[in-house]
Each structure stands twice: as C-alpha cells, then as structure tokens.
Design a protein around this motif. Structure first.
Motif, short mmCIF file in Angstrom:
data_model
loop_
_atom_site.label_atom_id
_atom_site.label_comp_id
_atom_site.label_asym_id
_atom_site.label_seq_id
_atom_site.Cartn_x
_atom_site.Cartn_y
_atom_site.Cartn_z
N VAL A 25 -17.65 -7.34 28.78
CA VAL A 25 -16.40 -7.50 29.38
C VAL A 25 -15.63 -6.81 28.33
O VAL A 25 -15.84 -6.05 27.44
CB VAL A 25 -15.99 -9.07 28.85
N ILE A 26 -14.43 -6.46 28.99
CA ILE A 26 -13.14 -5.72 28.28
C ILE A 26 -12.35 -6.93 27.41
O ILE A 26 -12.04 -7.84 28.04
CB ILE A 26 -12.50 -4.94 29.16
N THR A 27 -12.13 -6.57 26.23
CA THR A 27 -11.45 -7.72 25.58
C THR A 27 -10.00 -6.89 25.05
O THR A 27 -10.26 -5.63 24.39
CB THR A 27 -11.99 -8.20 24.33
N ILE A 28 -8.87 -7.41 25.02
CA ILE A 28 -7.63 -6.80 24.68
C ILE A 28 -6.98 -7.94 23.61
O ILE A 28 -6.89 -9.00 23.90
CB ILE A 28 -6.64 -6.63 25.81
N ASP A 29 -6.72 -7.40 22.47
CA ASP A 29 -5.97 -8.19 21.47
C ASP A 29 -4.76 -7.42 21.11
O ASP A 29 -4.50 -6.41 20.54
CB ASP A 29 -6.95 -8.35 20.06
N LEU A 30 -3.65 -8.28 21.64
CA LEU A 30 -2.22 -7.37 21.64
C LEU A 30 -1.65 -8.38 20.52
O LEU A 30 -1.60 -9.66 20.26
CB LEU A 30 -1.51 -7.97 22.74
N THR A 31 -0.99 -7.81 19.47
CA THR A 31 -0.17 -8.33 18.49
C THR A 31 1.33 -7.68 18.64
O THR A 31 1.41 -7.08 19.47
CB THR A 31 -0.90 -7.97 17.16
N SER A 32 1.95 -8.14 17.64
CA SER A 32 3.43 -7.63 17.52
C SER A 32 3.59 -6.21 17.31
O SER A 32 4.66 -5.58 17.22
CB SER A 32 4.18 -8.59 16.67
N ILE A 33 2.22 -5.57 16.63
CA ILE A 33 2.45 -4.31 16.05
C ILE A 33 1.60 -3.16 16.75
O ILE A 33 1.43 -2.08 16.47
CB ILE A 33 2.12 -4.28 14.63
N SER A 34 0.34 -3.84 17.43
CA SER A 34 -0.71 -2.92 18.06
C SER A 34 -1.39 -3.70 19.11
O SER A 34 -1.10 -4.74 19.45
CB SER A 34 -1.73 -2.78 16.85
N VAL A 35 -2.33 -2.79 19.80
CA VAL A 35 -3.20 -3.25 20.82
C VAL A 35 -4.56 -2.84 20.48
O VAL A 35 -4.61 -1.61 20.35
CB VAL A 35 -2.69 -3.19 22.13
N THR A 36 -5.33 -3.60 20.36
CA THR A 36 -6.76 -3.34 20.25
C THR A 36 -7.69 -3.49 21.41
O THR A 36 -7.65 -4.62 22.05
CB THR A 36 -7.31 -4.00 19.09
N SER A 37 -8.50 -2.62 21.87
CA SER A 37 -9.27 -2.84 23.22
C SER A 37 -10.78 -2.64 22.72
O SER A 37 -11.11 -1.84 21.86
CB SER A 37 -8.61 -1.92 24.34
N GLU A 60 7.57 -3.30 30.03
CA GLU A 60 6.60 -2.51 30.93
C GLU A 60 5.82 -1.60 29.96
O GLU A 60 4.75 -1.50 30.13
CB GLU A 60 7.33 -2.23 32.12
N GLN A 61 6.33 -0.73 29.05
CA GLN A 61 5.62 0.11 28.25
C GLN A 61 4.45 -0.38 27.46
O GLN A 61 3.26 0.07 27.32
CB GLN A 61 6.83 0.70 27.18
N VAL A 62 4.67 -1.96 26.87
CA VAL A 62 3.44 -2.55 26.33
C VAL A 62 2.28 -2.82 27.20
O VAL A 62 1.19 -2.50 27.22
CB VAL A 62 3.87 -3.71 25.54
N SER A 63 2.80 -3.26 28.57
CA SER A 63 1.62 -3.43 29.73
C SER A 63 1.11 -2.31 29.94
O SER A 63 -0.06 -2.25 30.39
CB SER A 63 2.74 -4.29 30.86
N LEU A 64 1.89 -1.10 30.16
CA LEU A 64 1.17 0.06 30.63
C LEU A 64 0.35 0.53 29.37
O LEU A 64 -0.95 1.03 29.99
CB LEU A 64 2.26 1.24 30.73
N LEU A 65 0.34 0.31 28.43
CA LEU A 65 -0.29 0.75 27.31
C LEU A 65 -1.89 -0.05 27.40
O LEU A 65 -2.75 0.58 27.19
CB LEU A 65 0.05 0.65 25.89
N ILE A 66 -1.58 -1.31 27.69
CA ILE A 66 -2.85 -2.33 27.75
C ILE A 66 -3.58 -1.77 29.10
O ILE A 66 -4.78 -1.90 29.26
CB ILE A 66 -2.33 -3.56 28.01
N GLN A 67 -2.89 -1.39 30.24
CA GLN A 67 -3.56 -1.28 31.32
C GLN A 67 -4.07 0.13 31.36
O GLN A 67 -5.32 0.56 31.79
CB GLN A 67 -2.44 -0.92 32.48
N ASN A 68 -3.60 1.10 30.49
CA ASN A 68 -4.50 2.44 30.33
C ASN A 68 -5.67 2.27 29.39
O ASN A 68 -6.49 2.84 29.86
CB ASN A 68 -3.26 3.35 29.68
N GLN A 69 -5.52 1.14 28.54
CA GLN A 69 -6.65 0.93 27.81
C GLN A 69 -7.87 0.31 28.67
O GLN A 69 -9.06 0.78 28.50
CB GLN A 69 -6.62 0.23 26.38
N ILE A 70 -7.41 -0.30 29.67
CA ILE A 70 -8.52 -1.03 30.39
C ILE A 70 -8.95 0.14 31.34
O ILE A 70 -10.09 0.15 31.58
CB ILE A 70 -7.90 -2.25 31.30
#
Length: 339
Positions: A25-37, A60-70
C-alpha cells in the motif's frame, strides 16, 4: 473501492504474496509542516519513504504535492513484482466520512478540502482503494499494528505536538463519533477561567501543546524587563519546543514554571481519558513526547490524583514505539482494511 474512514464495506487483504506478486500500500502522513509518503508491505516493511516540507503551500498546492508523491511511488514500482492495492492517508484534522472533505485548521485553505475527490480523480480507472482518516486515529492504528498496542483491544494514543488529540481504540473498535471528531481533546476544559484564545484552538491545546508552550514562553519573556536566563541568547522567533526542554534542564525559571504546569495538565488529561475509557494502555506520542517522554512517570503520578482508582491502577503508560512513523503505519493499516 473508495472510502473515507469506515463508512463503506470492504474486505481486508489476506496474504502478502499473490501469484508471485507482493501486495503493498501507499501511505501518506500529512502534518501541518510536512508530507511523508511511503510504500509499506502487508507485513509492515517500509519499502520506500520520503518526506517533503509543505512550508508556504496552501489549499490545492498541498493536495498536488500529495498527488505527485502518489504518482511518483506508483511509477517507481510499476515494473517491480509489487502490486499497489490501496492508498491510505493520515490528515491533521477531521476527514468527514459522509463527504470525504477534510478540515485541517493548521493548513491554510483546508477548511473543507475535497482531498478524497482529488485522489479519486488521480487514480480513476485503477483498482486502488483510498482510505483517509485523522492523524490521531492513524496513530493508534499504527501502534496497534506495529507498535506499543499490538496485544490489546483497549488503547488510547495521546498525541501532543503542534496540537493535541487522542486516537481511541475500545473493545477492538476505533471511535469516530457523530461528526468524526472523537478525540479532539485539545478542547478539554482544564482552566476555570475562560479566555477568548480558547475558542480557536481549545483550552488544553492553548496551554500544553507544543505551540501553546512556545507561545506561553514568548508571552512571559515579553513582560520581564530584567530577564537573564537561558532564552536571552536565542532568537525568540526561531524558538522550538526542544529549546524549552533544554531551558528546563538548565533550570530556567520560565521554562521550569511552564513545563511543570504542562506536566500537571497532561496528568489531568490522562486521568480524564482513563476514567472515561478504561484503556489497558495509554501511549504518549507526537513531537512534544520526544523530549517530554522523560516526564511520563510524573504524568502518571499526577494522573493518579484525579483518575478513577481501579482504572488507573490497571493502565500502562508507554511511549510510542513508532515515534514519528505512527501515523504513516496507521494509514497503511487503514488502507489494508484490517479495521
């Protein structure tokens, strides 16, 4: 199948290897300062991990960062004998199970952000399930899967970082509540005198979270004219929670007072949680319970003054075994469909 929290029926994956292909599985941990994938196997092995700052990003910038990591992780394992079956996301706030919207107050533009919709569109046409839940729930799931709560059905994860929250596992079930806001204990009332500042972040969070402690130190420094303690050579705008604990060790009077008061508040909070939920184990995690972990025995002593006596005598106080990875593993556990 797409779901947020536990509002849709699903079947968990039963085996790690399927016809010579490893399931992961792909896991994403979003915090107020970072996103870990990360990519995590069904056995809990981290196969790839990366952390990125979200500083200066919003909406949307934060969402795009998550999507790019996925997308990056899907591409990385595309030609490997590994099949990505699900994506699990931990968010610092609330994921509303009925809509898939996310409320993350410490991320600008995320009052009701359509994260589930964004990821669903990204993965359209793929047989990949999506699961999203709040960080406190993911942390207790992570500890239940790979950490301090492995052998119990009754555990609470007390997260103290920039905010304060509790992930609650009772009788083998995660509690969510009517509006998916169970565990928002930053709003615990621990001060008899109400202040307007409590309306935004809650009373407990304002006083005893990492941000709250730093704010209180800054306020104290601003009203002392002849201060000559530990903080005099530190740029106050760059103050971090580790500085406050270092100052405490050096017997700085401001740090000593605020940390002592915080220990008392953490003890009262623990007592309230134990009296209400009767857990077998109370796990301390989050950024503050790095350096703050040395106060666990004192927190338990304070809790004993206030808690239901039969419950406090049975509960174990424990540091997180997964540290900053608790939410990441919990998002994986969630995605695997084992809860």
């Amino acid at each position: 199948m797409i779901a947020c929290n536990f509002s849709f029926h699903y079947t968990s994956f039963k085996c790690e290897k399927n016809f010579g292909v490893f399931l992961a599985v792909i896991t994403i941990d979003l915090t107020s300062i970072s996103v870990t994938s990360a990519v995590i196997s069904m056995a809990g092995k981290v196969m790839k991990k990366e952390s990125l700052s979200i500083e200066g990003k919003q909406g949307e910038q934060v969402s795009l960062l998550i999507q790019n990591q996925i997308k990056k992780l899907l591409s990385l394992f595309e030609n490997e004998p590994i099949q990505i079956k699900a994506v699990g996301v931990s968010v610092p706030g609330i994921c509303y199970s009925k809509t898939g919207l996310v409320w993350a107050p410490n991320i600008p533009g995320w009052d009701n952000y359509p994260l589930l919709q964004d990821i669903s569109y990204l993965l359209r046409g793929k047989n990949i399930r999506i699961k999203i839940d709040n960080n406190r729930t993911c942390c207790i799931l992570g500890e239940h899967w790979q950490g301090a709560a492995k052998e119990t059905k009754n555990a609470v994860y007390l997260a103290v970082g920039s905010g304060i929250g509790a992930g609650i596992l009772i009788d083998g079930k995660i509690l969510h509540g009517f509006n998916d806001a169970v565990g928002a204990i930053g709003w615990f009332a621990v001060d008899r005198t109400y202040k307007d500042a409590y309306s935004e972040k809650g009373c407990l969070e304002s006083l005893a979270s990492g941000k709250g402690i730093i704010t209180r130190v800054k306020e104290s420094l601003n009203i002392i004219d002849d201060y000559s303690g530990y903080f005099k050579d530190i740029k106050i705008q760059n103050l971090v929670i580790g500085d406050v604990f270092d100052a405490y060790k050096q017997k700085d009077p401001i740090a000593q007072k605020i940390i002592r008061e915080s220990v008392e508040l953490w003890g009262i909070t623990a007592a309230n949680i134990i009296s209400a939920f009767n857990p077998e184990i109370l796990i301390f995690g989050g950024g503050v319970f790095g350096p703050g972990i040395f106060f666990i025995d004192e927190i338990k002593s304070e809790a004993k003054k206030w808690a239901q006596p039969l419950s406090i005598d049975k509960v174990k106080f424990s540091p997180s075994q997964l540290g900053n990875n608790a939410g990441l593993f919990g998002a994986g556990h969630l995605a695997l469909g084992r809860f």
